[in-house]
Enzyme design. Sequence first.
Site, short mmCIF file in Angstrom:
data_model
loop_
_atom_site.label_atom_id
_atom_site.label_comp_id
_atom_site.label_asym_id
_atom_site.label_seq_id
_atom_site.Cartn_x
_atom_site.Cartn_y
_atom_site.Cartn_z
N GLN A 147 9.57 11.51 11.95
CA GLN A 147 8.92 11.99 10.74
C GLN A 147 8.12 13.27 10.99
O GLN A 147 7.54 13.83 10.07
CB GLN A 147 7.99 10.91 10.18
CG GLN A 147 8.70 9.65 9.76
CD GLN A 147 7.74 8.50 9.50
OE1 GLN A 147 6.53 8.67 9.48
NE2 GLN A 147 8.29 7.31 9.30
N HIS B 192 4.38 8.19 11.68
CA HIS B 192 2.96 8.14 11.34
C HIS B 192 2.15 9.26 11.98
O HIS B 192 1.13 9.03 12.62
CB HIS B 192 2.38 6.77 11.69
CG HIS B 192 3.08 5.63 11.01
ND1 HIS B 192 2.71 4.32 11.18
CD2 HIS B 192 4.13 5.60 10.15
CE1 HIS B 192 3.51 3.53 10.45
NE2 HIS B 192 4.38 4.30 9.82
N GLU C 147 -2.58 1.97 0.08
CA GLU C 147 -3.97 1.92 -0.36
C GLU C 147 -4.50 3.27 -0.80
O GLU C 147 -4.16 4.31 -0.23
CB GLU C 147 -4.86 1.43 0.80
CG GLU C 147 -4.60 0.01 1.24
CD GLU C 147 -5.54 -0.44 2.35
OE1 GLU C 147 -5.46 -1.61 2.74
OE2 GLU C 147 -6.37 0.39 2.82
N TYR D 240 -11.39 0.72 7.70
CA TYR D 240 -10.59 0.34 6.53
C TYR D 240 -9.51 -0.69 6.85
O TYR D 240 -8.62 -0.93 6.03
CB TYR D 240 -10.07 1.61 5.85
CG TYR D 240 -11.25 2.32 5.23
CD1 TYR D 240 -11.65 2.06 3.93
CD2 TYR D 240 -12.07 3.14 6.02
CE1 TYR D 240 -12.81 2.63 3.41
CE2 TYR D 240 -13.22 3.70 5.51
CZ TYR D 240 -13.58 3.44 4.21
OH TYR D 240 -14.74 3.99 3.69
N TYR E 57 7.86 -5.66 7.75
CA TYR E 57 9.19 -5.53 7.17
C TYR E 57 10.03 -6.78 7.40
O TYR E 57 10.97 -7.05 6.65
CB TYR E 57 9.88 -4.29 7.74
CG TYR E 57 9.11 -3.04 7.41
CD1 TYR E 57 8.96 -2.62 6.10
CD2 TYR E 57 8.50 -2.29 8.41
CE1 TYR E 57 8.23 -1.49 5.78
CE2 TYR E 57 7.78 -1.15 8.11
CZ TYR E 57 7.65 -0.75 6.79
OH TYR E 57 6.92 0.37 6.49
#
Length: 394
Positions: free
Chosen positions: A105, A169, A262, A272, A283
């Site tokens: 990514q 990520h 979120e 958090y 998954y």
Amino acid sequence: MWHWARTEPDELRLTLLPTALPLAAALFLSAVLPAAAQEAREFPTQTGTVIVETLAQGLQHPWAVDVLPEGALIVTERPGRLRILRDGKLSPAVEGVPDVAVHGQGGLLDVALDPQFSTNRTLYLTFAARGDGGYGTALVRATLSDDERRLTDVKEIFRMNRFTRAGQHFGSRIAIDRDGSLFFGIGDRGDGERAQNQRDHAGAILHINADGSIPSSNPYRGGTDGLPEIWSKGHRNPQGLTFDTADGKLLTVEHGARGGDEVNNPQPGKNYGWPVITYGKDYSGAEIGEGTAKEGFEQPLYYWDPSIAPGALAVYRGNMFPEWNGNLLVAALKYQLLARLERDDTGAITSEERLFDGEFGRIRDVIVAPDGALLMVTDEQNGAVLRVSKAPTQ
């Protein structure tokens, strides 16, 4: 539903991006259709009809868009290109962009203009970089030349402290505070435990000054209880980050797993929850962590289950859609939509409307332009820049 290594199902295609294209394909991907040549499409919404125009297409996985002072657009492409879009025409790639690692990514990610860009020509870029151990997120400051052909004075002002081979990520939107300091997010890099390690930049919202130094407001500025750049922890993969210009509140949107995306308001030193608490499941369908709440961890302002795979976040403060004043706008990849979240006077999210579901592909970025229109990019092999405006009243 496709998935890979605990990453967003919608992101699988990003891991297959070629680093080079055949000449014919490259020529096709460089084609741009002027706005005047595009057929505007109308869409009904709960507050009236909107028009969506294609300003450009043929971009290769565009990731971010911003508006230059005279109205041209600056766009990143994940393979490492920075382009200028003016009068329906895309520039050649701007020279001087740092060496970008196109890995999973990762690639060239966000672009943000300095608040004084009109006089200092300064901008900021986040990207996946190569380093010891593999890959990680870095941030540079640079100057765009007057002729817009090259970046000069390129200086890396942040590099995360632990690189790995993981391809997911990386984060990493940039939000610039009123004092010119930079907030940006980095995901857990595919390893949830990193989000709970105060000595790891992964899974965090970071805060630095424009020169890379540490702001006095940071909770761990002294470095005793955590890395001095850390603002908040427990974030899985924050890819939306913005300030509400009305009250200065920092807001983020981040990917959950199969669910649990979120919206948060990160506060200094707060946690958090990921992966200790979450509203999503793995998954595989397995439970994650210890439930949805635990003492010492903050609750989201809003969450999605199942996941919509949010790519960016904007707060609407503009004149074109006064009925949207204060709404949150969330670009979504998985369902290829724009979510409009209404808020009450306290800032609580009260309702959601989903726009353009499946009409344009994976919506990666959304911003509010100076004229109040919305600008979006679609994260596709043949990606586009779109403009959303209000339809004339009859």
